[in-house]
Design an enzyme around this catalytic site. Structure first.
Site, short mmCIF file in Angstrom:
data_model
loop_
_atom_site.label_atom_id
_atom_site.label_comp_id
_atom_site.label_asym_id
_atom_site.label_seq_id
_atom_site.Cartn_x
_atom_site.Cartn_y
_atom_site.Cartn_z
N HIS A 143 0.81 -1.21 0.00
CA HIS A 143 0.00 0.00 0.00
C HIS A 143 0.85 1.27 0.00
O HIS A 143 0.47 2.28 -0.59
CB HIS A 143 -0.93 0.01 1.22
CG HIS A 143 -2.11 -0.90 1.07
ND1 HIS A 143 -2.01 -2.27 1.21
CD2 HIS A 143 -3.41 -0.65 0.77
CE1 HIS A 143 -3.20 -2.81 1.02
NE2 HIS A 143 -4.07 -1.85 0.75
N ASP A 188 -6.41 -2.86 7.67
CA ASP A 188 -7.35 -2.86 6.55
C ASP A 188 -7.58 -4.31 6.08
O ASP A 188 -7.75 -4.59 4.89
CB ASP A 188 -6.83 -2.00 5.40
CG ASP A 188 -7.92 -1.60 4.41
OD1 ASP A 188 -9.11 -1.68 4.76
OD2 ASP A 188 -7.58 -1.23 3.27
#
Length: 380
Positions: free
Chosen positions: A251, A274
């Site tokens: 990410h 997440d």
């Protein structure tokens, strides 16, 4: 009446500082305090963890799923229990199940599940995170654009409920007004800006109105530019804004994470996972809003390559921060314990100070988990 339980390890991180040559005293599921090794309370049950470190249990404010369960697909107390169980073995003892953008019926069912779970004291569930649907289509990421929409009066009422535990609402200025944010903040909802193309000045106005956090910094927002700093610049310059970071190397590049960690301060940077349903589950595919998500090399993507959440657990995020980004172990632990707990206003979670819930993770120097205890009792 039974006596206290004493936990021993080479070092005890209490959420703030490290103590050595001490033992952790727990009674009735709460931390009573630290005692010298030579001063063991009478009638104590001694737990020698055979680990080098004791840490508070980890706190994760962005968990979409785990154990083969996606919260959007199973918005029920039973689904929440499976998600919490899956993450507990990775050291997470408190989390916000996260419902992403979906049709209103799913969002309402998720709220009902969180209300029941928090009211019944379900292990590990401390509230709910609504990530959408009031976000930007331009920065939707994997969120389904069919369900993205402006915030309305009924949405405000849902996000201001008092029976859901701690509430985080990820919103974008494109679909939530400054007045919306002010009303939510006044009600105690933690407003986080994310999934937005908003500019620097607008972000600052929303922070002034009461927004207190940024959801997965760098992801699903305008990139940082030296003449157009955007939301990232507005967040990093503001000492009162908490920033969630997904430390998996997919990410955010490790060098960028290293720069942010070095700039700090660590008192407002939080690790988040997440995580999707794949965490704690062997399957290499799952479905999200009718699309197939593939797991490969630690990445979760749909067919066009868009990242679809993460395959990350919290202890792996801590390891990555330490090994790949040069973060001191204590700082990484702080970003996974006391800092997110402070953001959420959880006074008795995220620390091992007197009065705190005795949620304990025993760790080796290698950052492998030896044991997890909830309220002083071993996790099965």
């Amino acid at each position: 009446m039974s006596g206290p339980t004493v936990f021993r390890a080479s070092a005890i991180f209490d959420g703030s500082v490290v103590h050595r040559d001490r033992q952790l005293v727990v009674e009735d599921g709460r931390v009573k305090g630290l005692a010298p090794l030579a001063d063991t309370p009478a009638r104590s049950r001694i737990v020698d963890t055979e680990a080098e470190w004791l840490s508070p249990g980890f706190v994760d404010w962005q968990v979409n799923g785990g154990g083969g369960v996606l919260f959007n697909d199973n918005p029920s107390p039973e689904g929440l229990a499976r998600i919490a169980d899956a993450h507990r073995c990775f050291g997470t003892t408190a989390l916000l199940p996260t419902v992403i953008t979906d049709e209103p019926a799913v969002t309402k069912a998720a709220a009902a599940a969180a209300a029941e779970a928090t009211q019944q004291g379900a292990p590990g569930i401390v509230g709910i995170h609504f990530e959408g649907p009031h976000i930007s289509v331009a920065r939707k990421g994997v969120h389904d654009p069919r369900f993205i929409r402006p915030m309305e009066r009924d949405d405000l009422a849902l996000l201001r409920r008092r029976d859901l535990g701690r509430i985080v609402a990820t919103v974008a200025p494109e679909n939530a007004t400054v007045d919306d944010v002010a009303a939510l903040a006044q009600a105690g909802t933690i407003v986080s800006l994310g999934h937005t193309a908003t500019d620097h000045d607008t972000a600052r106005r929303y922070f002034s109105a009461g927004a207190r956090a940024v959801t997965h910094l760098f992801n699903a927002m305008e990139p940082l530019h030296h003449r157009q700093p955007g939301l990232i610049g507005a967040a990093l310059e503001n000492p009162d804004i908490y920033c969630g970071l997904i430390a998996d190397g997919h990410h955010v590049h490790p060098s960028v994470l290293s720069m942010v960690f070095a700039a700090g301060p660590k008192t407002r940077l939080t690790l988040v996972t997440d995580a999707m349903s794949s965490v704690g589950d062997p399957s290499d595919t799952f479905e999200l809003n009718g699309r197939i998500v593939h797991r490969k090399g630690g990445r979760l993507t749909i067919e066009d390559g868009t990242l679809a959440g993460s395959d990350l657990d919290m202890i792996s995020a801590i390891r990555f921060s330490v090994r790949e980004c040069g973060v001191a172990m204590v700082d990484a632990l702080r970003m996974a314990t006391s800092v997110p707990a402070s953001m959420l206003g959880l006074e008795t979670i995220g620390s091992l100070r007197p009065g705190a819930r005795a949620d304990i993770v025993a760790l080796h120097d290698s950052l492998d988990i030896a044991q997890v205890h909830m309220a002083g009792e071993p996790d099965p």
